[in-house]
Scaffold this active site. Structure first.
Site, PDB file in Angstrom:
ATOM      1  N   LYS A 151       5.929  -1.850 -38.199  1.00 52.82           N
ATOM      2  CA  LYS A 151       4.583  -1.384 -38.514  1.00 52.82           C
ATOM      3  C   LYS A 151       3.575  -1.858 -37.478  1.00 52.82           C
ATOM      4  O   LYS A 151       2.737  -1.096 -37.022  1.00 52.82           O
ATOM      5  CB  LYS A 151       4.182  -1.905 -39.908  1.00 52.82           C
ATOM      6  CG  LYS A 151       2.795  -1.447 -40.362  1.00 52.82           C
ATOM      7  CD  LYS A 151       2.738   0.046 -40.557  1.00 52.82           C
ATOM      8  CE  LYS A 151       1.390   0.489 -41.102  1.00 52.82           C
ATOM      9  NZ  LYS A 151       1.285   1.955 -41.167  1.00 52.82           N
ATOM     10  N   ASN A 190       7.562 -15.032 -33.408  1.00 49.64           N
ATOM     11  CA  ASN A 190       7.304 -13.612 -33.203  1.00 49.64           C
ATOM     12  C   ASN A 190       6.837 -13.449 -31.767  1.00 49.64           C
ATOM     13  O   ASN A 190       5.946 -14.157 -31.316  1.00 49.64           O
ATOM     14  CB  ASN A 190       6.225 -13.125 -34.178  1.00 49.64           C
ATOM     15  CG  ASN A 190       5.923 -11.648 -34.005  1.00 49.64           C
ATOM     16  OD1 ASN A 190       6.665 -10.909 -33.370  1.00 49.64           O
ATOM     17  ND2 ASN A 190       4.817 -11.202 -34.591  1.00 49.64           N
ATOM     18  N   GLY A 191       7.443 -12.504 -31.040  1.00 49.83           N
ATOM     19  CA  GLY A 191       7.060 -12.279 -29.663  1.00 49.83           C
ATOM     20  C   GLY A 191       8.266 -12.309 -28.741  1.00 49.83           C
ATOM     21  O   GLY A 191       9.414 -12.212 -29.180  1.00 49.83           O
ATOM     22  N   ARG A 231       6.255  -4.403 -42.085  1.00 47.64           N
ATOM     23  CA  ARG A 231       6.174  -4.529 -40.635  1.00 47.64           C
ATOM     24  C   ARG A 231       7.451  -4.072 -39.946  1.00 47.64           C
ATOM     25  O   ARG A 231       7.464  -3.838 -38.734  1.00 47.64           O
ATOM     26  CB  ARG A 231       5.877  -5.988 -40.258  1.00 47.64           C
ATOM     27  CG  ARG A 231       4.546  -6.491 -40.774  1.00 47.64           C
ATOM     28  CD  ARG A 231       4.416  -7.995 -40.626  1.00 47.64           C
ATOM     29  NE  ARG A 231       4.280  -8.411 -39.244  1.00 47.64           N
ATOM     30  CZ  ARG A 231       3.123  -8.612 -38.626  1.00 47.64           C
ATOM     31  NH1 ARG A 231       1.999  -8.418 -39.272  1.00 47.64           N
ATOM     32  NH2 ARG A 231       3.083  -9.005 -37.375  1.00 47.64           N
ATOM     33  N   HIS A 260       6.193  28.825 -21.199  1.00 50.82           N
ATOM     34  CA  HIS A 260       6.433  28.128 -19.941  1.00 50.82           C
ATOM     35  C   HIS A 260       7.636  27.183 -20.022  1.00 50.82           C
ATOM     36  O   HIS A 260       7.717  26.225 -19.251  1.00 50.82           O
ATOM     37  CB  HIS A 260       5.176  27.351 -19.528  1.00 50.82           C
ATOM     38  CG  HIS A 260       4.003  28.231 -19.232  1.00 50.82           C
ATOM     39  ND1 HIS A 260       3.921  29.028 -18.121  1.00 50.82           N
ATOM     40  CD2 HIS A 260       2.872  28.469 -19.947  1.00 50.82           C
ATOM     41  CE1 HIS A 260       2.797  29.709 -18.134  1.00 50.82           C
ATOM     42  NE2 HIS A 260       2.136  29.388 -19.242  1.00 50.82           N
ATOM     43  N   GLU A 267       1.642  15.088 -33.963  1.00 51.19           N
ATOM     44  CA  GLU A 267       1.757  14.150 -35.068  1.00 51.19           C
ATOM     45  C   GLU A 267       2.816  14.607 -36.069  1.00 51.19           C
ATOM     46  O   GLU A 267       3.570  13.788 -36.609  1.00 51.19           O
ATOM     47  CB  GLU A 267       0.392  13.995 -35.751  1.00 51.19           C
ATOM     48  CG  GLU A 267       0.388  13.196 -37.033  1.00 51.19           C
ATOM     49  CD  GLU A 267       0.738  11.725 -36.865  1.00 51.19           C
ATOM     50  OE1 GLU A 267       0.801  11.022 -37.886  1.00 51.19           O
ATOM     51  OE2 GLU A 267       0.979  11.273 -35.725  1.00 51.19           O
ATOM     52  N   CYS A 302       7.836  -8.848 -36.055  1.00 48.70           N
ATOM     53  CA  CYS A 302       8.423  -9.870 -36.920  1.00 48.70           C
ATOM     54  C   CYS A 302       7.357 -10.466 -37.822  1.00 48.70           C
ATOM     55  O   CYS A 302       6.187 -10.527 -37.473  1.00 48.70           O
ATOM     56  CB  CYS A 302       9.047 -10.979 -36.078  1.00 48.70           C
ATOM     57  SG  CYS A 302      10.254 -10.390 -34.879  1.00 48.70           S
ATOM     58  N   GLU A 326      10.184  10.008 -37.045  1.00 50.61           N
ATOM     59  CA  GLU A 326      10.112   8.624 -37.508  1.00 50.61           C
ATOM     60  C   GLU A 326      10.916   8.380 -38.776  1.00 50.61           C
ATOM     61  O   GLU A 326      11.620   7.385 -38.895  1.00 50.61           O
ATOM     62  CB  GLU A 326       8.648   8.237 -37.782  1.00 50.61           C
ATOM     63  CG  GLU A 326       7.837   7.913 -36.555  1.00 50.61           C
ATOM     64  CD  GLU A 326       6.425   7.507 -36.923  1.00 50.61           C
ATOM     65  OE1 GLU A 326       5.933   6.510 -36.371  1.00 50.61           O
ATOM     66  OE2 GLU A 326       5.806   8.187 -37.769  1.00 50.61           O
ATOM     67  N   LYS A 355       6.010  12.323 -37.038  1.00 55.56           N
ATOM     68  CA  LYS A 355       6.317  11.927 -38.415  1.00 55.56           C
ATOM     69  C   LYS A 355       7.747  12.300 -38.788  1.00 55.56           C
ATOM     70  O   LYS A 355       8.464  11.523 -39.423  1.00 55.56           O
ATOM     71  CB  LYS A 355       5.340  12.595 -39.395  1.00 55.56           C
ATOM     72  CG  LYS A 355       3.990  11.966 -39.439  1.00 55.56           C
ATOM     73  CD  LYS A 355       4.041  10.607 -40.129  1.00 55.56           C
ATOM     74  CE  LYS A 355       2.820   9.787 -39.764  1.00 55.56           C
ATOM     75  NZ  LYS A 355       2.846   9.259 -38.395  1.00 55.56           N
ATOM     76  N   TRP A 391      12.775  -8.489 -36.369  1.00 55.29           N
ATOM     77  CA  TRP A 391      13.036  -7.174 -35.774  1.00 55.29           C
ATOM     78  C   TRP A 391      13.696  -7.451 -34.433  1.00 55.29           C
ATOM     79  O   TRP A 391      13.100  -8.039 -33.542  1.00 55.29           O
ATOM     80  CB  TRP A 391      11.717  -6.419 -35.597  1.00 55.29           C
ATOM     81  CG  TRP A 391      11.852  -4.972 -35.246  1.00 55.29           C
ATOM     82  CD1 TRP A 391      12.100  -3.930 -36.090  1.00 55.29           C
ATOM     83  CD2 TRP A 391      11.689  -4.395 -33.941  1.00 55.29           C
ATOM     84  NE1 TRP A 391      12.106  -2.746 -35.403  1.00 55.29           N
ATOM     85  CE2 TRP A 391      11.864  -2.997 -34.083  1.00 55.29           C
ATOM     86  CE3 TRP A 391      11.425  -4.910 -32.669  1.00 55.29           C
ATOM     87  CZ2 TRP A 391      11.775  -2.118 -33.001  1.00 55.29           C
ATOM     88  CZ3 TRP A 391      11.345  -4.042 -31.601  1.00 55.29           C
ATOM     89  CH2 TRP A 391      11.516  -2.663 -31.767  1.00 55.29           C
TER      90      TRP A 391
END
Length: 607
Positions: A602, A98-99, A27, A502, A479, A2, A486, A483, A74
């Protein structure tokens, strides 16, 4: 996560609150709101969804105030609705947070039993209600605020204002960052120095446990024990231009294209131009290190995995890389002597990584912070700071920060190898010359964009995608999958190519693209064999290699993307570019919100 902004000024604050929230969009958020004191009364404007929805509300109903707070939320407790959007109000109190308040259910039940009613599902409203109830007993605002903070359990950054207190903002930090900005005739509080610094001449990074009371003429800060303290005020870096897209469609696109320059800054910061040697670790006895522990989350964790391959192969030092969110909870066996923990975090505020760093320090380990913000909490708590120097990264999906992190870890691997006597001075100088070639080769890789766009057309219709790699290309495969997940929302998985037989080979079919990362290195023959296994089962292979690899690869690849030829030392940097471009163009084709993908933030400042 947030984003918070608060301004107490002598001039109207509405437009600056909105501009600050716009700067905080990177963010991640799903609702937004502002509040101000108008003729001594609290007025709020809130909206679900993007900031433009809040701007539409303000266009028809502006907020004429010289003191105000704003927030991008968020969602954690309760869905992203208007009633759950911040700021939250209770009686004389309005605040943003925030939190996560871990004991909010207990406090909420207590307040309801005392006759209070709630309009939201959030843990934040509990704080507002609790503060209003303390004020109702006749306590002065600072005393009431301190009483509330003493009852909260969890991690939080809070900014509050009160009816009847037209020149007062109250703030507190316990975990998530909170920054104080000092301007002429005004004071600001915010969750990001890039936001506060836009309107302040000096910024102050508050410590955990700090409480601040801000007025138009400055601020008073108290530590966790309630003692007045003076925190160091620092000059504000002027980087507003870096927060603009500069003609690019998205910040992610801009940041991909900024990587040659960004890596140049990073690499030269860790290279002695006179000797050609690595310049990192001067404050640590590198020769005395027996073990390195890297802790990180997400993309930073994958950068750490690349570092593990490089450090162990060059310097012959054991390296453990762990996801920070799991690390301390499993009770890892740690020894302080001869060990170094490296906390990797773009923001320097990642809650899980900070907690892992503190755990290692409590065990007596030396510590280093590999961060993009030297003033961040992780940087301030580590013994040594290694900035990545890539500039602000706004897109949620990390690109230039990843290659900058890998660049620093590469320099560290070379420095460790030299300190341990694993390589000669001449070899160290050769490797650093190779590292200096990376920015040019990254620029050449960016020129593959047209070829990658053609591949994206084929990948965009897939339901699943597999990424394969060997050695240092295995973390790059992970990665690439991250990406794609995301920002395009296509399910993707990364695997060590040798593990294909395997289990994962069962997923191979004509509808599942297989992205094989295989530069021409010591792993190349094995990678080609893995590609042949896929082709034999009807899989469509997208073979990302280099010029020699393209010449040696067997027939059967559906598409070959030829990256620049490079030394294996910098192959992870060069090969990162095609997978970033692939994810970006697939997301474009699918119409996704590239810079602000759904459900993501973010800077993850809560566990």
């Amino acid at each position: 996560m947030c984003g918070i902004i608060g301004i107490v000024s002598r001039s109207p604050v509405q437009d600056r609150l909105i501009e600050s929230l716009r700067r905080l969009e990177y963010r991640g958020y799903d609702s937004a709101g502002i509040a101000g004191l108008v003729d001594g009364r609290i007025e709020r404007r809130r909206a679900a969804g993007k900031l433009r929805n809040l701007e539409a509300v303000l266009q028809s109903d502006p907020l004429d105030a010289t003191i105000g707070i704003g927030h991008t939320r968020w969602a954690t407790h309760g869905p992203p609705t208007v009633c759950n959007a911040h700021p939250h109000k209770a009686g004389r109190v309005v605040l943003v947070h925030n939190g996560i308040i871990e004991n909010f259910a207990e406090l909420r039940a207590e307040l309801i039993a005392g006759g209070r009613s709630f309009e939201s599902d959030t843990d934040t409203e509990v704080v507002a209600q609790l503060l209003d109830s303390e004020l109702a007993t006749g306590k002065a605002p600072p005393c009431a605020f301190q009483s509330v903070l003493a009852r909260l359990q969890g991690a939080f950054a809070i900014v509050a204002m009160l009816e009847g207190e037209d020149g007062l903002l109250m703030g507190a930090r316990q975990g998530p960052p909170l920054v104080l900005g000092l301007g002429k005739g005004e004071t600001l509080l915010g969750s990001d120095p890039l936001v506060v610094g836009a309107y302040a001449s000096k910024v102050v990074y508050l410590d955990d446990g700090d409480v601040v009371f801000a007025s138009r003429d400055g601020a008073r800060v108290f530590d966790a024990d309630g003692r007045p303290v003076k925190r160091k005020a620092q000059a504000v870096p002027r980087c507003g231009a870096l927060l603009e897209k500069g003609g690019y469609r998205h910040f992610m696109e801009k940041e991909i294209h900024e990587q040659p320059e960004g890596c140049q800054r990073t690499i030269t910061a860790y290279l002695d131009p006179l000797t050609g040697r690595a310049r990192i670790g001067d404050d640590i006895d590198l020769a005395g290190l027996e073990r390195i522990q890297i802790v990180a989350c997400g993309t930073a964790y994958l950068a750490g995995l690349v570092g593990k391959y490089l450090i162990e192969s060059l310097a012959d030092i054991p390296v453990d890389v762990e996801v920070a969110s799991e690390f301390r909870y499993r009770g890892p066996a740690l020894r302080g002597s001869g060990a170094l923990v490296v906390a990797v975090s773009q923001s320097g505020e990642t809650a899980d990584t900070l907690a892992a760093l503190r755990y290692c320090k409590a065990k007596g380990m030396r510590s280093a912070a590999l961060v993009n913000s030297p003033g961040s909490t992780i940087a301030r708590e580590a013994d040594v700071v290694w900035p990545i120097h890539c500039g602000p990264e706004i897109g949620v999906a990390s690109t230039k920060a990843f290659t900058a992190q890998v660049s620093v870890l590469t320099a560290l691997a070379v420095a460790l190898a030299r300190a341990n006597g694993a390589i000669s001075d001449a070899e160290e100088q050769r490797l650093m010359r190779v590292l200096l070639e990376a920015p040019r080769l990254i620029a050449d890789a960016i020129n593959l964009e047209d070829a990658v766009q053609a591949v994206a057309q084929q990948v965009s219709g897939a339901r699943d995608v597999l990424f394969l790699g060997r050695g240092p290309m295995y973390p790059i495969a992970l990665e690439g999958a991250l990406k794609l997940k995301e920002i395009s929302y296509i399910h993707a998985e990364g695997y060590a190519a040798g593990e294909l037989k395997h289990g994962p080979i069962a997923l191979v079919d004509e509808a599942t693209p297989i992205v094989m990362l295989a530069p021409y290195d010591s792993y190349f023959p094995k990678s080609v064999a893995n590609m042949s296994e896929v082709v034999a089962r009807g899989g469509k292979v997208i073979f990302i290699t280099d010029e020699l690899g393209a010449q040696q690869s067997p027939p059967g690849a559906h598409v070959v993307v030829t990256a620049p030829q490079c030394d294996p030392l910098i192959a992870p940097l060069v090969m990162s570019v095609p997978i970033q471009l692939l994810a970006y163009h697939v997301a474009l084709l699918k119409g996704a919100d590239v810079d602000q993908p759904r459900n993501l933030a973010k800077s993850v400042t809560v566990e």
